[in-house]
Each structure stands twice: as structure tokens, then as C-alpha cells.
Design a protein around this motif. Structure first.
Motif, short mmCIF file in Angstrom:
data_model
loop_
_atom_site.label_atom_id
_atom_site.label_comp_id
_atom_site.label_asym_id
_atom_site.label_seq_id
_atom_site.Cartn_x
_atom_site.Cartn_y
_atom_site.Cartn_z
N UNK A 43 57.84 -18.18 51.10
CA UNK A 43 57.52 -17.25 51.98
C UNK A 43 57.29 -16.00 51.28
N UNK A 44 56.95 -17.02 49.71
CA UNK A 44 57.53 -15.39 48.50
C UNK A 44 58.32 -14.62 48.17
N UNK A 45 59.85 -15.09 48.77
CA UNK A 45 60.85 -13.66 48.69
C UNK A 45 61.68 -14.29 47.26
N UNK A 46 60.49 -15.25 47.05
CA UNK A 46 61.62 -15.07 45.07
C UNK A 46 63.04 -15.71 45.13
N UNK A 47 63.27 -17.10 46.99
CA UNK A 47 64.14 -17.98 47.17
C UNK A 47 64.00 -19.37 46.11
N UNK A 48 65.55 -19.67 45.85
CA UNK A 48 64.93 -20.76 45.55
C UNK A 48 66.00 -22.04 45.89
N UNK A 49 66.36 -23.31 45.84
CA UNK A 49 67.39 -23.97 46.28
C UNK A 49 67.35 -25.30 44.71
N UNK A 50 68.10 -25.17 44.77
CA UNK A 50 68.58 -26.40 44.07
C UNK A 50 69.47 -27.54 43.93
N UNK A 51 69.43 -28.84 43.25
CA UNK A 51 69.58 -29.84 43.75
C UNK A 51 69.74 -30.18 42.26
N UNK A 112 56.41 -11.38 47.58
CA UNK A 112 54.88 -10.98 47.50
C UNK A 112 55.33 -9.23 47.80
N UNK A 113 53.83 -8.53 46.81
CA UNK A 113 53.85 -7.01 46.33
C UNK A 113 54.32 -6.47 48.14
N UNK A 114 54.67 -4.90 47.65
CA UNK A 114 55.43 -4.52 49.08
C UNK A 114 56.05 -3.34 48.16
N UNK A 115 55.56 -2.18 49.24
CA UNK A 115 56.26 -0.61 49.29
C UNK A 115 58.00 -0.31 49.44
N UNK A 341 56.91 0.43 44.03
CA UNK A 341 56.74 -1.90 44.86
C UNK A 341 57.30 -2.86 44.74
N UNK A 342 57.78 -3.65 44.84
CA UNK A 342 58.43 -4.77 44.37
C UNK A 342 56.97 -6.22 44.12
#
Length: 343
Positions: A43-51, A112-115, A341-342
Motif C-alpha cells: 500500500x506504499x505506506x512504508x510498513x514492513x513485516x519481518x520474521x 506515496x507522496x502526499x500533502x 509532503x511525505x
């Protein structure tokens, strides 16, 4: 003689017997077969799951590749990166005996870039109090550089009209200072880590004028300056027409020893230009009108990986602004918009 010999024989037998009963310390157990599985959220949120998993491991130490670390018992964790980039993640499995085994993997995330925050100054009057506060007084408060102005919140020094914010410096005697001006900031109202800041501004003219668009680390009250970090998106000296400064201040590189670059810009006092910093875990890049003029390498060794707030001000004189033209009466720093912007 027979008695002595018997005693000696018994002693020898006893010694030999004790030696046979001694046991070597058990071998320490180390982790083996360490694996690391990474899933980047789509979802381009930067979230990552590690196992992570390993034989004989009782804990796992994660280094997420951006100065952030975390220890978990079962090897499973999630982390959301605040900026786009490729990060080298290292996990270290540890056994009950303290022995370790490590494994690394490169993780690429795209956010994702966003204001996320802006002010277009569309409401006449004072700056929006939900977005801006004021620093009041002189540099004697601990944030000055031998400047000559007294900062106020008066409308004659800071106001919005026709979609433009004006910060006006004036030559007048006020509370022991020879000039007045304003300094507004988003401290305790808005702060962020990583992103792109764009400001459209028209700069004041005149010897000794020193307008600035910049940011300070939100931890300044605890870390102090320059340990908190400072990012100067734009500074201009009226005594050096057309030259725009982009600068970062940090320990051992502050004040006159700061890291930065300059670019020459025409008509900076008569037309609006766009001043930008693009800030990521890897780089801080400074632009004027989308022209890159300075790049600073970011890392975990410098204080540019936590929240910062935005400051707009117009100083007079001081260590940077220099001598003030005796003919100066007033001038304004004009801001059309501030947008964050992010990445």
C-alpha cells in the motif's frame, strides 16, 4: 617404611580417583540455521513485516538500517519506515548462552507522496493560531545571533492580506531595540520526520536584512543546539544580493562551521521563487525553483532522523546579516505558501 609406603599408595589412588571424577564444562550452544523473511506492504505506506527464526535462539535483535533498533523474543516484528529508500536490515539471533548469529537483507520501500500539512495564507489577518506560534523578544532569550530586532506578534510586523503572509521588519525604537520584526513557528503544533518542504517566497532587500525559512529539531529543549539539528532551507543576506544559502547545523558543524551550499538567483527580491528541501534517511537535498544546488548525506550519526518544526523569520544584522544600511526603514519577507509532503 611399609606404613609410609601404604600411605603414599593410598594418596596416589585417591588423587587418581578425583581426577577421573572431574567433568569438563559443557559446550555453549549457539544459534544455527538463521532465516529472515521480509514482506513489504504493497500500500506504499512504508510498513514492513519481518520474521526471523533460528535453532537455539531465545531473542532477536533487529537493526532496521536507519538507526532504529528493536529486540523481540520470537523473531516476529513490524516496522513502518518514515521515508522511501533501500535499507540494509540486520537481525541477530542470540542463544541462552549469549552466542549470536546474524543475517542481513536489503529492503526497498516506496512511500506515496502526499500533502500532509500546508498553509496558503488565504485568510486575512493574523496567522492561523492552530498552525503558528510566535517567538517574542530579542536574541537575549537564547535563540539570537547578536541581531538588532525585537520580535513581536503585532499586525504591523506580521499579517496576512490577499493570500500573502508578510513578515515586516521596521526601523523603530521598541523595548530597547532599534528594529522590530516577527518570527513565527509550528513548534508544538506541527512537526514531522522526513518529507519535502516547499515555500514560495519573495525576499526583502536592503543591507543587513536576513530572512530565513528553516527548521529545528523538536528535541531542542532536551538535546540543546546544535545537537537537535538545524535545517536552513533558505537564508539570504541583503548585503549579498542574489545569493541563496542552504545549510545544516549539527555537532562540530555549526555556526560558521556548518555544512551547506549556495546558489545565485536573479530577482529574488522582486518575484516569488520556490525554496525546497527534500529530506530522507539518506539525503537532504536543497533546491531553488527545482534546481538542485546542495546535497548533504544523512546517516544515523547526525541529528536529522527525528521530528522537526518549521520557522519563518526576518532578522536584522547579527553575525550572519552583517552591517545594517543606515537608510533602511522597512521591508517585508512575503510568503505565498508553505507545503509539506511525505515522500
Amino acid at each position: 617404611m611399609k606404613y609410609i609406603t601404604g600411605m603414599m599408595l593410598a594418596l596416589l589412588i585417591s588423587t587418581a580417583s578425583c581426577g577421573k571424577n572431574e567433568k569438563a564444562p559443557p559446550a555453549k550452544t549457539a544459534p544455527t540455521n538463521l532465516t529472515l523473511h521480509v514482506v513489504v506492504n504493497t500500500d506504499n505506506s512504508g510498513a514492513v513485516a519481518f520474521t526471523a527464526a533460528a535453532n537455539n535462539a531465545v531473542s532477536y535483535d533487529y537493526d532496521f538500517g536507519n538507526g532504529i533498533n528493536k529486540t523481540v523474543a520470537n523473531g516476529i516484528t513490524n516496522y513502518t519506515y518514515p521515508g522511501s529508500g533501500t535499507y540494509t536490515v540486520k537481525v541477530t539471533a542470540k542463544s541462552a548462552d549469549g552466542l549470536t548469529l546474524s543475517k542481513s537483507a536489503d529492503v526497498t520501500v516506496t512511500i506515496a507522496s502526499g500533502l500532509v500539512w500546508s498553509d496558503d495564507f488565504n485568510t486575512d489577518g493574523a496567522p492561523d493560531p492552530a498552525k503558528w506560534g510566535y517567538d517574542i523578544g530579542t536574541g537575549d532569550n537564547g535563540w539570537g545571533n547578536a541581531e538588532s530586532q525585537y520580535y513581536t506578534d503585532r499586525s504591523k510586523n506580521v499579517s496576512i492580506a490577499n493570500g500573502i503572509l508578510k513578515i515586516t521588519a521596521m526601523k523603530e525604537n521598541y523595548s530597547g531595540s532599534a528594529y522590530t520584526s516577527a518570527r513565527i513557528l509550528t513548534r508544538d503544533k506541527f512537526a514531522f520526520t522526513y518529507g519535502k518542504v516547499e515555500v514560495s517566497a519573495k525576499l526583502p532587500a536592503g543591507g543587513g536584512t536576513w530572512p530565513a525559512i528553516w527548521m529545528l529539531g523538536s528535541n531542542i529543549t532536551t538535546a540543546g543546539w546544535p545537537a537537535c539539528g538545524e535545517i536552513d532551507i533558505m537564508e539570504h543576506k541583503g548585503n549579498e544580493p542574489n545569493k541563496i544559502y542552504g545549510t545544516v547545523h549539527h555537532p562540530n558543524h555549526a555556526g560558521a562551521n556548518a555544512d551547506g551550499g549556495t546558489v545565485m538567483v536573479q530577482n529574488e527580491t522582486t518575484v516569488f521563487h520556490k525554496y525546497t528541501v527534500d529530506w530522507s534517511p539518506a539525503l537532504l537535498r536543497f533546491y531553488v525553483d527545482d534546481q538542485l544546488f546542495y546535497t548533504f548525506p544523512n546517516s544515523g550519526n547526525v541529528p536529522f532522523n527525528h521530528d522537526f518544526f518549521v520557522i519563518l523569520n526576518f532578522a536584522m544584522g547579527g553575525h550572519f546579516g552583517g552591517a545594517i544600511d543606515p537608510a533602511f526603514n522597512s521591508a517585508s519577507l512575503e510568503i505565498d505558501y508553505v507545503r509539506v509532503y511525505k515522500n
